[in-house]
Design a protein around this motif. Sequence first.
Motif, PDB file in Angstrom:
ATOM      1  N   UNK A   1      21.103  -5.800   7.810  1.00  0.00           N
ATOM      2  CA  UNK A   1      19.699  -5.410   7.839  1.00  0.00           C
ATOM      3  C   UNK A   1      18.790  -6.586   7.463  1.00  0.00           C
ATOM      4  N   UNK A   2      19.261  -7.466   6.586  1.00  0.00           N
ATOM      5  CA  UNK A   2      18.478  -8.612   6.174  1.00  0.00           C
ATOM      6  C   UNK A   2      18.184  -9.563   7.317  1.00  0.00           C
ATOM      7  N   UNK A   3      19.181  -9.809   8.163  1.00  0.00           N
ATOM      8  CA  UNK A   3      18.977 -10.710   9.298  1.00  0.00           C
ATOM      9  C   UNK A   3      17.962 -10.137  10.282  1.00  0.00           C
ATOM     10  N   UNK A   4      18.054  -8.854  10.561  1.00  0.00           N
ATOM     11  CA  UNK A   4      17.100  -8.209  11.476  1.00  0.00           C
ATOM     12  C   UNK A   4      15.682  -8.251  10.897  1.00  0.00           C
ATOM     13  N   UNK A   5      15.562  -8.011   9.621  1.00  0.00           N
ATOM     14  CA  UNK A   5      14.259  -8.077   8.952  1.00  0.00           C
ATOM     15  C   UNK A   5      13.651  -9.469   9.114  1.00  0.00           C
ATOM     16  N   UNK A   6      14.434 -10.502   8.841  1.00  0.00           N
ATOM     17  CA  UNK A   6      13.935 -11.877   8.964  1.00  0.00           C
ATOM     18  C   UNK A   6      13.553 -12.202  10.403  1.00  0.00           C
ATOM     19  N   UNK A   7      14.336 -11.727  11.380  1.00  0.00           N
ATOM     20  CA  UNK A   7      13.999 -11.962  12.791  1.00  0.00           C
ATOM     21  C   UNK A   7      12.655 -11.334  13.147  1.00  0.00           C
ATOM     22  N   UNK A  13       5.428 -13.511  13.405  1.00  0.00           N
ATOM     23  CA  UNK A  13       4.651 -14.410  12.551  1.00  0.00           C
ATOM     24  C   UNK A  13       3.950 -13.606  11.444  1.00  0.00           C
ATOM     25  N   UNK A  14       4.755 -12.923  10.650  1.00  0.00           N
ATOM     26  CA  UNK A  14       4.245 -12.053   9.594  1.00  0.00           C
ATOM     27  C   UNK A  14       4.386 -12.698   8.225  1.00  0.00           C
ATOM     28  N   UNK A  15       3.501 -12.324   7.338  1.00  0.00           N
ATOM     29  CA  UNK A  15       3.648 -12.616   5.923  1.00  0.00           C
ATOM     30  C   UNK A  15       3.995 -11.302   5.250  1.00  0.00           C
ATOM     31  N   UNK A  16       5.065 -11.290   4.482  1.00  0.00           N
ATOM     32  CA  UNK A  16       5.528 -10.072   3.829  1.00  0.00           C
ATOM     33  C   UNK A  16       5.622 -10.324   2.332  1.00  0.00           C
ATOM     34  N   UNK A  17       5.088  -9.408   1.562  1.00  0.00           N
ATOM     35  CA  UNK A  17       5.220  -9.466   0.108  1.00  0.00           C
ATOM     36  C   UNK A  17       6.072  -8.282  -0.312  1.00  0.00           C
ATOM     37  N   UNK A  18       7.207  -8.576  -0.907  1.00  0.00           N
ATOM     38  CA  UNK A  18       8.124  -7.544  -1.396  1.00  0.00           C
ATOM     39  C   UNK A  18       8.179  -7.604  -2.910  1.00  0.00           C
ATOM     40  N   UNK A  30      14.049 -13.500   1.059  1.00  0.00           N
ATOM     41  CA  UNK A  30      12.835 -14.280   0.794  1.00  0.00           C
ATOM     42  C   UNK A  30      13.005 -15.766   1.079  1.00  0.00           C
ATOM     43  N   UNK A  31      11.881 -16.405   1.321  1.00  0.00           N
ATOM     44  CA  UNK A  31      11.817 -17.858   1.384  1.00  0.00           C
ATOM     45  C   UNK A  31      11.364 -18.409   0.036  1.00  0.00           C
ATOM     46  N   UNK A  32      10.621 -17.583  -0.688  1.00  0.00           N
ATOM     47  CA  UNK A  32       9.992 -17.990  -1.944  1.00  0.00           C
ATOM     48  C   UNK A  32      10.113 -16.831  -2.936  1.00  0.00           C
ATOM     49  N   UNK A  33      10.260 -17.176  -4.211  1.00  0.00           N
ATOM     50  CA  UNK A  33      10.307 -16.164  -5.272  1.00  0.00           C
ATOM     51  C   UNK A  33       9.187 -16.451  -6.254  1.00  0.00           C
ATOM     52  N   UNK A  34       8.482 -15.406  -6.615  1.00  0.00           N
ATOM     53  CA  UNK A  34       7.499 -15.473  -7.695  1.00  0.00           C
ATOM     54  C   UNK A  34       8.020 -14.536  -8.775  1.00  0.00           C
ATOM     55  N   UNK A  35       8.336 -15.095  -9.933  1.00  0.00           N
ATOM     56  CA  UNK A  35       8.867 -14.304 -11.037  1.00  0.00           C
ATOM     57  C   UNK A  35       7.830 -14.156 -12.127  1.00  0.00           C
ATOM     58  N   UNK A  36       7.706 -12.941 -12.626  1.00  0.00           N
ATOM     59  CA  UNK A  36       6.757 -12.645 -13.695  1.00  0.00           C
ATOM     60  C   UNK A  36       7.488 -12.411 -15.004  1.00  0.00           C
TER      61      UNK A  36
END
Length: 70
Positions: A1-7, A13-18, A30-36
């Motif tokens: 499911x992860x590969x399909x999501x990334x495709x 050309x979406x920006x996704x915040x999870x 993810x390409x980037x992680x923001x940790x709080x």
Amino acid sequence: IGEEFRRLVVRNVLTVILVLHQLHLARLLADRIVGLSAGRIAFDDAVARFGPEEEERIFSPSAEPDHFQP
């Protein structure tokens, strides 16, 4: 499911915040992680740079609030 999501993201050309607490999924999707930590940004960088030291700093029960330093 992860590969399909990334495709889908790349193709459209979406920006996704999870918001995730499952680090294995964050690393997979993810390409980037923001940790709080204590409501502040404690990490903001590429997934490849989110190692054990950063994970411990953010998720340790004894973690002190840390100020983000780019």
